[in-house]
Design a protein around this motif. Structure first.
Motif, PDB file in Angstrom:
ATOM      1  N   LEU A  91       0.874  -1.187   0.000  1.00  0.00           N
ATOM      2  CA  LEU A  91       0.000   0.000   0.000  1.00  0.00           C
ATOM      3  C   LEU A  91       0.904   1.228   0.000  1.00  0.00           C
ATOM      4  O   LEU A  91       1.536   1.536   1.014  1.00  0.00           O
ATOM      5  N   TYR A  92       0.996   1.872  -1.128  1.00  0.00           N
ATOM      6  CA  TYR A  92       1.916   3.009  -1.260  1.00  0.00           C
ATOM      7  C   TYR A  92       1.247   4.160  -2.002  1.00  0.00           C
ATOM      8  O   TYR A  92       0.703   3.971  -3.091  1.00  0.00           O
ATOM      9  N   ILE A  93       1.304   5.317  -1.382  1.00  0.00           N
ATOM     10  CA  ILE A  93       0.696   6.517  -1.955  1.00  0.00           C
ATOM     11  C   ILE A  93       1.810   7.495  -2.331  1.00  0.00           C
ATOM     12  O   ILE A  93       2.752   7.697  -1.544  1.00  0.00           O
ATOM     13  N   GLN A  98      -0.188  11.991  -0.265  1.00  0.00           N
ATOM     14  CA  GLN A  98      -0.428  11.419   1.070  1.00  0.00           C
ATOM     15  C   GLN A  98      -1.211  12.404   1.943  1.00  0.00           C
ATOM     16  O   GLN A  98      -1.123  13.617   1.778  1.00  0.00           O
ATOM     17  N   GLY A  99      -1.994  11.847   2.863  1.00  0.00           N
ATOM     18  CA  GLY A  99      -2.750  12.680   3.791  1.00  0.00           C
ATOM     19  C   GLY A  99      -4.022  13.258   3.203  1.00  0.00           C
ATOM     20  O   GLY A  99      -4.654  14.128   3.801  1.00  0.00           O
ATOM     21  N   LYS A 100      -4.423  12.775   2.011  1.00  0.00           N
ATOM     22  CA  LYS A 100      -5.645  13.292   1.373  1.00  0.00           C
ATOM     23  C   LYS A 100      -6.732  12.235   1.284  1.00  0.00           C
ATOM     24  O   LYS A 100      -7.703  12.392   0.547  1.00  0.00           O
ATOM     25  N   GLY A 101      -6.518  11.099   1.972  1.00  0.00           N
ATOM     26  CA  GLY A 101      -7.562  10.072   1.988  1.00  0.00           C
ATOM     27  C   GLY A 101      -7.400   8.959   0.983  1.00  0.00           C
ATOM     28  O   GLY A 101      -8.222   8.042   0.941  1.00  0.00           O
ATOM     29  N   VAL A 102      -6.349   9.014   0.149  1.00  0.00           N
ATOM     30  CA  VAL A 102      -6.205   7.997  -0.910  1.00  0.00           C
ATOM     31  C   VAL A 102      -5.917   6.617  -0.309  1.00  0.00           C
ATOM     32  O   VAL A 102      -6.460   5.597  -0.752  1.00  0.00           O
ATOM     33  N   GLY A 103      -5.063   6.573   0.735  1.00  0.00           N
ATOM     34  CA  GLY A 103      -4.760   5.291   1.378  1.00  0.00           C
ATOM     35  C   GLY A 103      -6.008   4.647   1.942  1.00  0.00           C
ATOM     36  O   GLY A 103      -6.237   3.446   1.788  1.00  0.00           O
ATOM     37  N   LYS A 104      -6.830   5.444   2.571  1.00  0.00           N
ATOM     38  CA  LYS A 104      -8.080   4.947   3.159  1.00  0.00           C
ATOM     39  C   LYS A 104      -9.033   4.460   2.061  1.00  0.00           C
ATOM     40  O   LYS A 104      -9.696   3.430   2.226  1.00  0.00           O
ATOM     41  N   ASN A 130       8.287   2.172  10.596  1.00  0.00           N
ATOM     42  CA  ASN A 130       7.563   2.894   9.546  1.00  0.00           C
ATOM     43  C   ASN A 130       6.416   3.713  10.153  1.00  0.00           C
ATOM     44  O   ASN A 130       5.609   3.201  10.931  1.00  0.00           O
ATOM     45  N   LYS A 131       6.346   4.991   9.741  1.00  0.00           N
ATOM     46  CA  LYS A 131       5.262   5.865  10.233  1.00  0.00           C
ATOM     47  C   LYS A 131       3.881   5.331   9.846  1.00  0.00           C
ATOM     48  O   LYS A 131       2.872   5.681  10.465  1.00  0.00           O
ATOM     49  N   GLY A 134       1.084   4.101  12.292  1.00  0.00           N
ATOM     50  CA  GLY A 134       0.024   4.966  12.830  1.00  0.00           C
ATOM     51  C   GLY A 134      -1.231   4.920  11.981  1.00  0.00           C
ATOM     52  O   GLY A 134      -2.355   4.913  12.496  1.00  0.00           O
ATOM     53  N   PHE A 135      -1.027   4.873  10.649  1.00  0.00           N
ATOM     54  CA  PHE A 135      -2.173   4.775   9.730  1.00  0.00           C
ATOM     55  C   PHE A 135      -2.910   3.459   9.966  1.00  0.00           C
ATOM     56  O   PHE A 135      -4.147   3.427  10.044  1.00  0.00           O
ATOM     57  N   LYS A 138      -4.818   3.508  13.160  1.00  0.00           N
ATOM     58  CA  LYS A 138      -5.989   4.379  12.985  1.00  0.00           C
ATOM     59  C   LYS A 138      -7.123   3.664  12.246  1.00  0.00           C
ATOM     60  O   LYS A 138      -8.307   3.908  12.492  1.00  0.00           O
TER      61      LYS A 138
HETATM   62  C1  LIG Z   1       0.646   5.081   5.093  1.00  0.00           C
HETATM   63  C2  LIG Z   1      -0.120   5.540   3.857  1.00  0.00           C
HETATM   64  C3  LIG Z   1      -0.467   4.325   2.999  1.00  0.00           C
HETATM   65  C4  LIG Z   1      -1.414   6.233   4.315  1.00  0.00           C
HETATM   66  O1  LIG Z   1      -2.125   6.702   3.196  1.00  0.00           O
HETATM   67  P1  LIG Z   1      -2.611   8.226   3.144  1.00  0.00           P
HETATM   68  O2  LIG Z   1      -3.364   8.416   1.881  1.00  0.00           O
HETATM   69  O3  LIG Z   1      -1.449   9.116   3.370  1.00  0.00           O
HETATM   70  O4  LIG Z   1      -3.574   8.280   4.409  1.00  0.00           O
HETATM   71  P2  LIG Z   1      -5.078   8.863   4.478  1.00  0.00           P
HETATM   72  O5  LIG Z   1      -5.052  10.278   4.047  1.00  0.00           O
HETATM   73  O6  LIG Z   1      -6.009   7.961   3.746  1.00  0.00           O
HETATM   74  O7  LIG Z   1      -5.367   8.781   6.033  1.00  0.00           O
HETATM   75  C5  LIG Z   1      -6.478   8.111   6.615  1.00  0.00           C
HETATM   76  C6  LIG Z   1      -6.507   8.405   8.086  1.00  0.00           C
HETATM   77  O8  LIG Z   1      -5.299   7.908   8.693  1.00  0.00           O
HETATM   78  C7  LIG Z   1      -4.585   8.974   9.330  1.00  0.00           C
HETATM   79  N1  LIG Z   1      -3.154   8.769   9.050  1.00  0.00           N
HETATM   80  C8  LIG Z   1      -2.526   8.764   7.852  1.00  0.00           C
HETATM   81  N2  LIG Z   1      -1.207   8.520   8.017  1.00  0.00           N
HETATM   82  C9  LIG Z   1      -1.020   8.383   9.346  1.00  0.00           C
HETATM   83  C10 LIG Z   1       0.114   8.127  10.145  1.00  0.00           C
HETATM   84  N3  LIG Z   1       1.334   7.947   9.597  1.00  0.00           N
HETATM   85  N4  LIG Z   1      -0.036   8.054  11.495  1.00  0.00           N
HETATM   86  C11 LIG Z   1      -1.269   8.209  12.071  1.00  0.00           C
HETATM   87  N5  LIG Z   1      -2.387   8.460  11.348  1.00  0.00           N
HETATM   88  C12 LIG Z   1      -2.268   8.544  10.016  1.00  0.00           C
HETATM   89  C13 LIG Z   1      -5.080  10.243   8.662  1.00  0.00           C
HETATM   90  O9  LIG Z   1      -4.925  11.343   9.508  1.00  0.00           O
HETATM   91  C14 LIG Z   1      -6.528   9.900   8.387  1.00  0.00           C
HETATM   92  O10 LIG Z   1      -7.280  10.075   9.568  1.00  0.00           O
HETATM   93  P3  LIG Z   1      -8.811  10.647   9.511  1.00  0.00           P
HETATM   94  O11 LIG Z   1      -9.597   9.552   8.843  1.00  0.00           O
HETATM   95  O12 LIG Z   1      -9.151  10.859  10.933  1.00  0.00           O
HETATM   96  O13 LIG Z   1      -8.755  11.901   8.694  1.00  0.00           O
HETATM   97  C15 LIG Z   1       0.676   6.551   3.013  1.00  0.00           C
HETATM   98  O14 LIG Z   1       0.971   7.693   3.794  1.00  0.00           O
HETATM   99  C16 LIG Z   1       1.967   5.995   2.431  1.00  0.00           C
HETATM  100  O15 LIG Z   1       1.976   5.511   1.325  1.00  0.00           O
HETATM  101  N6  LIG Z   1       3.066   6.115   3.194  1.00  0.00           N
HETATM  102  C17 LIG Z   1       4.395   5.752   2.711  1.00  0.00           C
HETATM  103  C18 LIG Z   1       4.504   4.352   2.227  1.00  0.00           C
HETATM  104  C19 LIG Z   1       4.279   3.315   3.286  1.00  0.00           C
HETATM  105  O16 LIG Z   1       4.945   3.319   4.289  1.00  0.00           O
HETATM  106  N7  LIG Z   1       3.320   2.404   3.018  1.00  0.00           N
HETATM  107  C20 LIG Z   1       3.008   1.305   3.907  1.00  0.00           C
HETATM  108  C21 LIG Z   1       3.915   0.154   3.662  1.00  0.00           C
HETATM  109  S1  LIG Z   1       3.582  -1.194   4.758  1.00  0.00           S
END
Ligand SMILES: CC(C)(COP(=O)(O)OP(=O)(O)OC[C@H]1O[C@@H](n2cnc3c(N)ncnc32)[C@H](O)[C@@H]1OP(=O)(O)O)[C@@H](O)C(=O)NCCC(=O)NCCS
Length: 169
Positions: A91-93, A98-104, A130-131, A134-135, A138
């Motif tokens: 799962l990579y955005i 990032q932070g715009k809801g695409v991951g969700k 990996n940060k 937190g996602f 959540k």
């Molecule tokens: C982690 C990742 C997939 C999240 O996708 P994203 O599109 O940035 O996240 P979203 O905007 O959909 O966030 C959904 C919710 O999670 C929260 N969130 C997102 N990243 C977060 C983080 N690192 N820590 C805590 N909360 C987080 C958002 O605030 C949001 O909360 P809300 O519903 O209350 O508004 C993306 O940031 C990413 O690709 N990161 C780098 C690559 C990576 O590490 N991928 C995972 C490999 S295992």
């Protein structure tokens, strides 16, 4: 507007391009440069992606924002024998998206696709530093274990295993 599409071998270049921009930012401070390159070559070469798609049955999906690839994911049943537990492999955005809801959106799309197929849990591995941890917390995943996986060349992936329980569709 975000549109999710199934991806196949014809999308390999888009997936590689997204990985190349996402990985250095996600893992640059966690992994040595050489290991990062090694892992990208190991998991994202054309041959590796074709094997994941065509032999291992990983379903890839891409999120498009106005026809531009914004992120991707891959998932499959954990094993042929077990259609209850599924694995989120990738799962990579794009960092600019990032932070715009695409991951969700991608995660929700996967949950909607697997629940009617009998999934009761979605499992994944994430680097312990990996940060993204937190996602996942959540979005309802909990840590169920730790693994240090030997990926060759003296490198290891130091992961948490996480799982999200799914209610029936
Ligand atoms: C982690 C990742 C997939 C999240 O996708 P994203 O599109 O940035 O996240 P979203 O905007 O959909 O966030 C959904 C919710 O999670 C929260 N969130 C997102 N990243 C977060 C983080 N690192 N820590 C805590 N909360 C987080 C958002 O605030 C949001 O909360 P809300 O519903 O209350 O508004 C993306 O940031 C990413 O690709 N990161 C780098 C690559 C990576 O590490 N991928 C995972 C490999 S295992």
């Amino acid at each position: 507007m975000i549109v999710i599409k199934k991806a196949g071998p014809e999308n390999i270049y888009s997936i590689q391009s997204l990985a190349e921009v996402t990985w250095p930012i996600a893992y640059g401070s966690i992994l040595p440069q050489q290991q990062l390159r090694y892992m990208l070559d190991l998991f994202y070469s054309k041959a590796a992606l074709e094997e994941q798609m065509l032999q291992k049955g990983h379903q890839f999906i891409i999120a498009f924002d106005n026809d531009e690839p914004a992120g991707f994911a891959a998932y499959s049943p954990k094993s042929i024998a077990d259609n209850n537990t599924w694995r989120l492999h990738k799962l990579y955005i794009d960092p600019n998206q990032q932070g715009k809801g695409v991951g969700k959106i991608l995660l929700d799309h996967i949950l909607s696709a697997i629940k009617p197929q009998g999934a009761t849990a979605l499992e994944l591995n994430v680097n312990r530093h990996n940060k993204a941890l937190g996602f996942y917390q959540k979005t309802g995943f909990v840590i169920t274990g730790e693994e240090d996986i030997d990926i060759g060349n003296g490198y290891f992936m130091n992961d948490y295993v996480m799982e999200k329980s799914l209610s029936p569709a």
